[in-house]
Design a protein around this motif. Structure first.
Motif, short mmCIF file in Angstrom:
data_model
loop_
_atom_site.label_atom_id
_atom_site.label_comp_id
_atom_site.label_asym_id
_atom_site.label_seq_id
_atom_site.Cartn_x
_atom_site.Cartn_y
_atom_site.Cartn_z
N PRO A 1 -9.15 1.00 12.76
CA PRO A 1 -7.88 1.15 13.30
C PRO A 1 -7.11 -0.04 12.51
N VAL A 2 -7.58 -1.17 12.42
CA VAL A 2 -6.81 -2.42 11.97
C VAL A 2 -6.61 -1.96 10.39
N TYR A 3 -7.59 -1.51 9.50
CA TYR A 3 -7.26 -1.02 8.22
C TYR A 3 -6.12 -0.19 8.12
N VAL A 4 -6.38 0.93 9.15
CA VAL A 4 -5.39 2.29 9.07
C VAL A 4 -3.90 1.56 9.21
N LEU A 5 -3.70 0.80 10.11
CA LEU A 5 -2.33 0.20 10.58
C LEU A 5 -1.87 -0.66 9.65
N PHE A 6 -2.47 -1.56 9.02
CA PHE A 6 -1.94 -2.45 8.17
C PHE A 6 -1.80 -1.85 6.73
N ALA A 7 -2.68 -0.89 6.11
CA ALA A 7 -2.47 -0.20 5.16
C ALA A 7 -1.15 0.88 5.09
N ALA A 8 -0.99 1.09 6.29
CA ALA A 8 0.31 2.00 6.52
C ALA A 8 1.57 1.34 6.52
N ILE A 9 1.31 0.19 6.89
CA ILE A 9 2.63 -0.67 6.97
C ILE A 9 2.80 -1.31 5.41
N PHE A 10 1.84 -1.97 4.87
CA PHE A 10 2.10 -2.72 3.63
C PHE A 10 1.61 -2.01 2.33
N PHE A 11 0.91 -1.00 2.39
CA PHE A 11 0.34 -0.05 1.15
C PHE A 11 0.50 1.25 1.65
N PRO A 12 1.87 2.06 2.23
CA PRO A 12 2.05 3.30 2.71
C PRO A 12 1.52 4.35 1.51
#
Length: 579
Positions: A288-299
């Motif tokens: 969940p942490v990876y998905v959230l931050f990847a969606a924010i900074f590397f969509p």
């Protein structure tokens, strides 16, 4: 009576186990022959071999006979001599010689036609277990798994987010208004504490289900056994063998059972070294942490970034294993890895579903227990004012006890780019469970974003209709995304979904704390989450399996390594002008 060792009519054995093993068999055989009770029940040679193999059933039977203690002393002495000669377990040595004899017998007696000699599984294995292609194919499989996880699950992630933030929150607020608790601390506890905390984690259930489903397909198809075989060569570089890779594969699901899986390793050194490396395998709670931050900074490259986190964990484990092998765990021991490859088969829908459901339901149960309890504790800390002039649960989140404690810790993470109190506090609560990192951020940012949202009045039936309609839409979007996994676009390109209020707040917070290097800070945060202690339950399991000494070595070592890696990524990226 059990089947006895086959011999020729002149009592010569069919299987010769080699000079050293045969010498010890003869020693035990002589000791057995002096016991009339044993020779009357067992073939002496067969019994000697079974005692060397440490056959538990036979040991229990022999204990009942007279002079068993003297015989067991001889068994221990013979076993010790063989271990010294071969540097391996005696049962593995005997099994290797026995299967070698069987292989030779088959080669001499069985005639196969050329067409039938190679099975379907054999043809595939010539490629997927190839010395050169094996590891790249394994990495490609893992990349496809995480691409599937992020792309296919994304529509349902948005659906659950809208469900929790919309109708569910609205229904709870309306019910509390009916009993006169509107605007009270009870409403804040329910909405800003329980729903924000647990809901922030439950949003990622579709992502986890997709991951568990993909892994279940690979396991049921027979490929995961090949992955362990392929990684055996790499494990030997670390002074381990392929059997050590099996707990690491389990670690991709959860670290706790991965620690318990090290029990399959006979050598204590191998168990401890594998246990120290297992936490670097990204468990499902980190996803969940990876998905959230990847969606924010590397969509645009979310799937690739998430895959790189899993790959980085493997690389760090390999590098650390090399260091430990040549320092704390220096040895010439090289264990043998013997396993039977199952044939390839088409996974059954029932088997995949059962496997997926068991793992997902375990995650949901954790959300309703551990994460719910932690969310309530965090809400209480957010509700307690630092300034006595403020009232309980009626303060800005930045004036709370949680914020005050987090600000004391924040300077530690400033060199890594995420020295704001929100992310620092999330790191600390992440010690309880990695899912809590997301739920904490949902709580500390929720106060700021709910004030801006206005929900139009709707009836209950309209809400239910909207839920069903949006579910159908998410299903359609999921079907549309499947061809994209192989680069085929059968539909018109749609506009990207806008970021949620929480995502915008996290992006702004990281941009401010990192001096406009938000992407670098976000990447450093993901790496820190990957490398530091998985959760308190894993810590308890580690202590039970390896002792308090190795538990503390793991906790302190992982935190220091995570901090150094995050700082190097952030500061190195700044020097290179990235982010």
């Amino acid at each position: 009576m059990a089947t006895q060792e086959l011999t020729f009519a002149n009592e010569l054995p069919l299987v010769n186990y080699g000079k050293d093993v045969e010498r010890e068999i003869a020693v035990l055989e002589a000791a057995i022959r002096v016991n009339a009770d044993l020779t009357g029940q067992y073939n002496p040679r067969w019994l000697a071999i079974k005692l060397l193999e440490n056959d538990e059933d036979i040991l229990e039977q022999v204990k009942k006979h007279s002079d068993a203690a003297v015989l067991f002393e001889k068994v221990e002495a013979c076993t010790a001599r063989l271990r010294k000669v071969y540097d391996d377990e005696v049962d593995i040595i005997i099994a290797d010689r026995r299967y070698g004899w069987i292989h030779g017998l088959v080669q001499e007696t069985v005639v196969r036609s050329t067409q039938n000699r190679m099975t379907f599984s054999d043809r595939i294995d010539r490629i997927v277990t190839d010395r050169v292609l094996g590891i790249p194919i394994f990495l490609l499989m893992m990349w496809f798994v995480f691409k599937f996880t992020t792309d296919v699950a994304a529509p349902f992630l948005d659906w659950i987010d809208g469900l929790i933030a919309g109708p569910i929150t609205k229904w709870v607020v309306d019910l509390l208004a009916l009993v006169g608790l509107s605007g009270s601390w009870v409403e804040s506890l329910m909405v800003d504490g329980m729903i924000a905390g647990v809901g922030g984690v439950l949003v990622f259930v579709p992502v986890l289900m997709s991951l568990y489903m993909a892994l279940a397909v690979l396991e049921d198809s027979g490929y995961m056994a090949r992955a362990a075989f392929v990684m055996d060569r790499l494990m030997h570089v670390l002074g381990l063998h392929g059997k050590s890779f099996l707990p690491m594969i389990v670690g991709f699901g959860c670290t706790v059972p991965a620690f318990y899986a090290t029990r399959t390793l006979e050598n204590e050194r191998d168990r401890i070294l594998t246990g120290l490396l297992v936490p670097f395998m990204s468990c499902g709670a980190r996803l969940p942490v990876y998905v959230l931050f990847a969606a924010i900074f590397f969509p645009e490259n979310a799937g690739t970034v998430i895959f790189s986190m899993y790959l980085l964990g493997i690389v760090v484990a390999i590098l650390l294993g090399l260091i430990l092998k040549n320092t704390l765990f220096k040895t010439n021991h090289q264990g043998s890895f013997v396993m039977e490859m199952p044939p390839y088969r088409i996974p059954t829908l029932k088997g995949v579903w059962i496997n997926t459901w068991e793992r997902t339901s375990s995650f949901v149960r954790k959300a309703w227990t551990l994460i719910l309890g932690t969310s309530v504790v965090i809400w209480v800390l957010l509700a307690i004012p630092v300034n006595s002039s403020n009232q309980f649960a009626q303060i800005n989140v930045g004036d709370s006890a949680f914020a005050a404690v987090s600000r004391m810790i924040a300077p530690i993470f400033t060199p890594a780019g995420f020295g704001n109190w929100e992310s620092s506090g999330s790191i600390i609560t992440g010690f309880v469970a990695k899912e809590v990192v997301v739920s904490t951020m949902s709580q500390v940012y929720e106060v700021e974003e709910t004030a801006e949202e206005e929900v139009e009045p709707t009836t209950f039936l309209e809400d239910v209709g909207g839920i069903l309609t949006s579910f159908v839409g998410a299903t359609v979007d999921t079907v549309k995304s499947i061809p994209l996994l192989v680069g085929i676009n059968l539909f018109e390109e749609e506009e990207e979904e806008p970021m949620t209020g929480l995502m915008l707040a996290i992006e702004e917070g990281f941009r401010q704390s990192s001096g406009a290097h938000g992407k670098l800070a976000g990447l450093a945060f993901m790496i820190f989450t990957l490398l530091y202690t998985p959760c308190m339950v894993a810590v308890a399991a580690e202590r039970a399996e390896f002792g308090a000494k190795w538990m503390w070595v793991s906790i302190i070592g992982q935190f220091v390594l995570a901090w150094l890696a995050a700082v190097i990524v952030f500061q190195g990226g700044k020097l290179l002008g990235l982010g």
